[in-house]
Design a protein around this motif. Structure first.
Motif, PDB file in Angstrom:
ATOM      1  N   LYS A  44     -58.306 -34.083 119.910  1.00 36.25           N
ATOM      2  CA  LYS A  44     -59.006 -32.847 119.534  1.00 36.25           C
ATOM      3  C   LYS A  44     -58.101 -31.636 119.674  1.00 36.25           C
ATOM      4  O   LYS A  44     -58.187 -30.690 118.879  1.00 36.25           O
ATOM      5  CB  LYS A  44     -60.259 -32.687 120.387  1.00 36.25           C
ATOM      6  CG  LYS A  44     -61.335 -33.682 120.031  1.00 36.25           C
ATOM      7  CD  LYS A  44     -62.535 -33.541 120.940  1.00 36.25           C
ATOM      8  CE  LYS A  44     -63.562 -34.560 120.549  1.00 36.25           C
ATOM      9  NZ  LYS A  44     -63.951 -35.437 121.611  1.00 36.25           N
ATOM     10  N   THR A  45     -57.202 -31.669 120.648  1.00 37.32           N
ATOM     11  CA  THR A  45     -56.267 -30.564 120.815  1.00 37.32           C
ATOM     12  C   THR A  45     -55.316 -30.471 119.629  1.00 37.32           C
ATOM     13  O   THR A  45     -54.971 -29.365 119.191  1.00 37.32           O
ATOM     14  CB  THR A  45     -55.475 -30.747 122.120  1.00 37.32           C
ATOM     15  OG1 THR A  45     -56.400 -30.872 123.204  1.00 37.32           O
ATOM     16  CG2 THR A  45     -54.557 -29.584 122.378  1.00 37.32           C
ATOM     17  N   VAL A  46     -54.909 -31.592 119.094  1.00 33.40           N
ATOM     18  CA  VAL A  46     -54.036 -31.586 117.911  1.00 33.40           C
ATOM     19  C   VAL A  46     -54.752 -30.943 116.728  1.00 33.40           C
ATOM     20  O   VAL A  46     -54.174 -30.123 116.002  1.00 33.40           O
ATOM     21  CB  VAL A  46     -53.578 -33.022 117.577  1.00 33.40           C
ATOM     22  CG1 VAL A  46     -52.905 -33.085 116.218  1.00 33.40           C
ATOM     23  CG2 VAL A  46     -52.651 -33.539 118.648  1.00 33.40           C
ATOM     24  N   VAL A  47     -56.009 -31.277 116.532  1.00 32.21           N
ATOM     25  CA  VAL A  47     -56.773 -30.676 115.429  1.00 32.21           C
ATOM     26  C   VAL A  47     -56.926 -29.169 115.649  1.00 32.21           C
ATOM     27  O   VAL A  47     -56.807 -28.382 114.703  1.00 32.21           O
ATOM     28  CB  VAL A  47     -58.150 -31.368 115.295  1.00 32.21           C
ATOM     29  CG1 VAL A  47     -58.994 -30.671 114.249  1.00 32.21           C
ATOM     30  CG2 VAL A  47     -57.972 -32.826 114.943  1.00 32.21           C
ATOM     31  N   ILE A  48     -57.147 -28.757 116.890  1.00 31.02           N
ATOM     32  CA  ILE A  48     -57.248 -27.321 117.174  1.00 31.02           C
ATOM     33  C   ILE A  48     -55.926 -26.625 116.892  1.00 31.02           C
ATOM     34  O   ILE A  48     -55.908 -25.513 116.348  1.00 31.02           O
ATOM     35  CB  ILE A  48     -57.709 -27.096 118.626  1.00 31.02           C
ATOM     36  CG1 ILE A  48     -59.169 -27.504 118.776  1.00 31.02           C
ATOM     37  CG2 ILE A  48     -57.526 -25.643 119.046  1.00 31.02           C
ATOM     38  CD1 ILE A  48     -59.676 -27.479 120.195  1.00 31.02           C
ATOM     39  N   LEU A  49     -54.812 -27.259 117.231  1.00 29.98           N
ATOM     40  CA  LEU A  49     -53.508 -26.671 116.913  1.00 29.98           C
ATOM     41  C   LEU A  49     -53.330 -26.476 115.407  1.00 29.98           C
ATOM     42  O   LEU A  49     -52.821 -25.445 114.956  1.00 29.98           O
ATOM     43  CB  LEU A  49     -52.380 -27.558 117.450  1.00 29.98           C
ATOM     44  CG  LEU A  49     -52.046 -27.441 118.918  1.00 29.98           C
ATOM     45  CD1 LEU A  49     -51.079 -28.534 119.327  1.00 29.98           C
ATOM     46  CD2 LEU A  49     -51.454 -26.081 119.207  1.00 29.98           C
ATOM     47  N   LEU A  50     -53.755 -27.457 114.633  1.00 30.12           N
ATOM     48  CA  LEU A  50     -53.639 -27.320 113.177  1.00 30.12           C
ATOM     49  C   LEU A  50     -54.563 -26.225 112.638  1.00 30.12           C
ATOM     50  O   LEU A  50     -54.189 -25.488 111.721  1.00 30.12           O
ATOM     51  CB  LEU A  50     -53.934 -28.657 112.505  1.00 30.12           C
ATOM     52  CG  LEU A  50     -52.908 -29.757 112.791  1.00 30.12           C
ATOM     53  CD1 LEU A  50     -53.370 -31.072 112.211  1.00 30.12           C
ATOM     54  CD2 LEU A  50     -51.551 -29.367 112.266  1.00 30.12           C
ATOM     55  N   LEU A  51     -55.744 -26.109 113.213  1.00 25.93           N
ATOM     56  CA  LEU A  51     -56.646 -25.026 112.789  1.00 25.93           C
ATOM     57  C   LEU A  51     -56.072 -23.661 113.136  1.00 25.93           C
ATOM     58  O   LEU A  51     -56.206 -22.706 112.358  1.00 25.93           O
ATOM     59  CB  LEU A  51     -58.019 -25.208 113.432  1.00 25.93           C
ATOM     60  CG  LEU A  51     -58.852 -26.367 112.891  1.00 25.93           C
ATOM     61  CD1 LEU A  51     -60.099 -26.559 113.738  1.00 25.93           C
ATOM     62  CD2 LEU A  51     -59.222 -26.124 111.445  1.00 25.93           C
ATOM     63  N   ILE A  52     -55.424 -23.548 114.287  1.00 25.42           N
ATOM     64  CA  ILE A  52     -54.772 -22.285 114.645  1.00 25.42           C
ATOM     65  C   ILE A  52     -53.659 -21.978 113.651  1.00 25.42           C
ATOM     66  O   ILE A  52     -53.454 -20.820 113.267  1.00 25.42           O
ATOM     67  CB  ILE A  52     -54.245 -22.353 116.091  1.00 25.42           C
ATOM     68  CG1 ILE A  52     -55.411 -22.348 117.074  1.00 25.42           C
ATOM     69  CG2 ILE A  52     -53.315 -21.182 116.391  1.00 25.42           C
ATOM     70  CD1 ILE A  52     -55.012 -22.620 118.507  1.00 25.42           C
ATOM     71  N   GLY A  53     -52.937 -23.014 113.222  1.00 25.23           N
ATOM     72  CA  GLY A  53     -51.900 -22.811 112.211  1.00 25.23           C
ATOM     73  C   GLY A  53     -52.468 -22.277 110.911  1.00 25.23           C
ATOM     74  O   GLY A  53     -51.888 -21.398 110.274  1.00 25.23           O
ATOM     75  N   LEU A  55     -55.235 -20.504 110.669  1.00 22.87           N
ATOM     76  CA  LEU A  55     -55.722 -19.144 110.928  1.00 22.87           C
ATOM     77  C   LEU A  55     -54.587 -18.127 110.907  1.00 22.87           C
ATOM     78  O   LEU A  55     -54.752 -17.014 110.409  1.00 22.87           O
ATOM     79  CB  LEU A  55     -56.459 -19.083 112.271  1.00 22.87           C
ATOM     80  CG  LEU A  55     -57.827 -19.747 112.308  1.00 22.87           C
ATOM     81  CD1 LEU A  55     -58.364 -19.777 113.734  1.00 22.87           C
ATOM     82  CD2 LEU A  55     -58.801 -19.017 111.400  1.00 22.87           C
ATOM     83  N   TYR A  56     -53.436 -18.495 111.465  1.00 18.02           N
ATOM     84  CA  TYR A  56     -52.299 -17.570 111.504  1.00 18.02           C
ATOM     85  C   TYR A  56     -51.434 -17.626 110.252  1.00 18.02           C
ATOM     86  O   TYR A  56     -50.521 -16.816 110.098  1.00 18.02           O
ATOM     87  CB  TYR A  56     -51.430 -17.833 112.730  1.00 18.02           C
ATOM     88  CG  TYR A  56     -52.028 -17.319 114.009  1.00 18.02           C
ATOM     89  CD1 TYR A  56     -52.367 -15.987 114.165  1.00 18.02           C
ATOM     90  CD2 TYR A  56     -52.270 -18.173 115.062  1.00 18.02           C
ATOM     91  CE1 TYR A  56     -52.922 -15.517 115.334  1.00 18.02           C
ATOM     92  CE2 TYR A  56     -52.825 -17.716 116.245  1.00 18.02           C
ATOM     93  CZ  TYR A  56     -53.143 -16.385 116.366  1.00 18.02           C
ATOM     94  OH  TYR A  56     -53.699 -15.929 117.537  1.00 18.02           O
ATOM     95  N   GLY A  57     -51.688 -18.589 109.381  1.00 13.26           N
ATOM     96  CA  GLY A  57     -50.904 -18.694 108.159  1.00 13.26           C
ATOM     97  C   GLY A  57     -49.522 -19.279 108.381  1.00 13.26           C
ATOM     98  O   GLY A  57     -48.636 -19.093 107.557  1.00 13.26           O
ATOM     99  N   ARG A  58     -49.313 -19.956 109.486  1.00 15.49           N
ATOM    100  CA  ARG A  58     -48.018 -20.565 109.806  1.00 15.49           C
ATOM    101  C   ARG A  58     -48.195 -22.058 110.042  1.00 15.49           C
ATOM    102  O   ARG A  58     -47.810 -22.595 111.067  1.00 15.49           O
ATOM    103  CB  ARG A  58     -47.431 -19.924 111.065  1.00 15.49           C
ATOM    104  CG  ARG A  58     -47.071 -18.470 110.976  1.00 15.49           C
ATOM    105  CD  ARG A  58     -45.838 -18.220 110.123  1.00 15.49           C
ATOM    106  NE  ARG A  58     -44.731 -19.088 110.424  1.00 15.49           N
ATOM    107  CZ  ARG A  58     -43.748 -18.794 111.255  1.00 15.49           C
ATOM    108  NH1 ARG A  58     -43.732 -17.651 111.881  1.00 15.49           N
ATOM    109  NH2 ARG A  58     -42.776 -19.660 111.462  1.00 15.49           N
ATOM    110  N   ILE A  59     -48.801 -22.735 109.093  1.00 13.92           N
ATOM    111  CA  ILE A  59     -49.135 -24.140 109.272  1.00 13.92           C
ATOM    112  C   ILE A  59     -47.890 -25.001 109.469  1.00 13.92           C
ATOM    113  O   ILE A  59     -47.921 -25.978 110.227  1.00 13.92           O
ATOM    114  CB  ILE A  59     -50.004 -24.655 108.098  1.00 13.92           C
ATOM    115  CG1 ILE A  59     -50.549 -26.054 108.385  1.00 13.92           C
ATOM    116  CG2 ILE A  59     -49.242 -24.647 106.803  1.00 13.92           C
ATOM    117  CD1 ILE A  59     -51.486 -26.123 109.519  1.00 13.92           C
ATOM    118  N   GLU A  60     -46.750 -24.638 108.851  1.00 15.33           N
ATOM    119  CA  GLU A  60     -45.543 -25.460 108.974  1.00 15.33           C
ATOM    120  C   GLU A  60     -45.029 -25.493 110.413  1.00 15.33           C
ATOM    121  O   GLU A  60     -44.545 -26.519 110.884  1.00 15.33           O
ATOM    122  CB  GLU A  60     -44.452 -24.979 108.018  1.00 15.33           C
ATOM    123  CG  GLU A  60     -43.910 -23.584 108.303  1.00 15.33           C
ATOM    124  CD  GLU A  60     -44.762 -22.459 107.740  1.00 15.33           C
ATOM    125  OE1 GLU A  60     -44.471 -21.296 108.057  1.00 15.33           O
ATOM    126  OE2 GLU A  60     -45.716 -22.730 106.999  1.00 15.33           O
TER     127      GLU A  60
END
Length: 89
Positions: A44-53, A55-60
């Motif tokens: 779940k933490t990995v999915v949250i990290l991707l969602l934060i990416g 939100l900030y527009g820095r998915i890479e």
């Protein structure tokens, strides 16, 4: 704008689910329940990290962090499982 609110809502919901999973990881009746709870928290933490990416527009950048965290979580759970397997036997 609407998608960022959606991603934020999903991230908050996953944080609530992590709190529920934390109970299983701490108070699990067996070691296997605790390991599964810890692994679920890591996923779940990995999915949250991707969602934060998103939100900030820095998915890479956040994909790299998420992949690293996934590998660390996998290795830690395997190590703990092996330790408890040998300790029991």
């Amino acid at each position: 704008m609407i998608m960022s609110h959606f991603f934020l809502g999903v991230a908050i919901f996953l944080c609530c689910l992590i709190v529920l999973t934390l109970y299983r990881a701490v108070a699990g009746p067996t070691v296997l329940d605790r390991l599964v709870g810890a692994n679920a928290i890591g996923s779940k933490t990995v999915v949250i990290l991707l969602l934060i990416g998103f939100l900030y527009g820095r998915i890479e950048m956040f994909v790299d962090i998420a992949i690293t965290y996934t590998l660390l979580n996998f290795i830690a759970v395997l190590g703990a499982a092996r330790y408890f397997y040998k300790k029991k036997g």
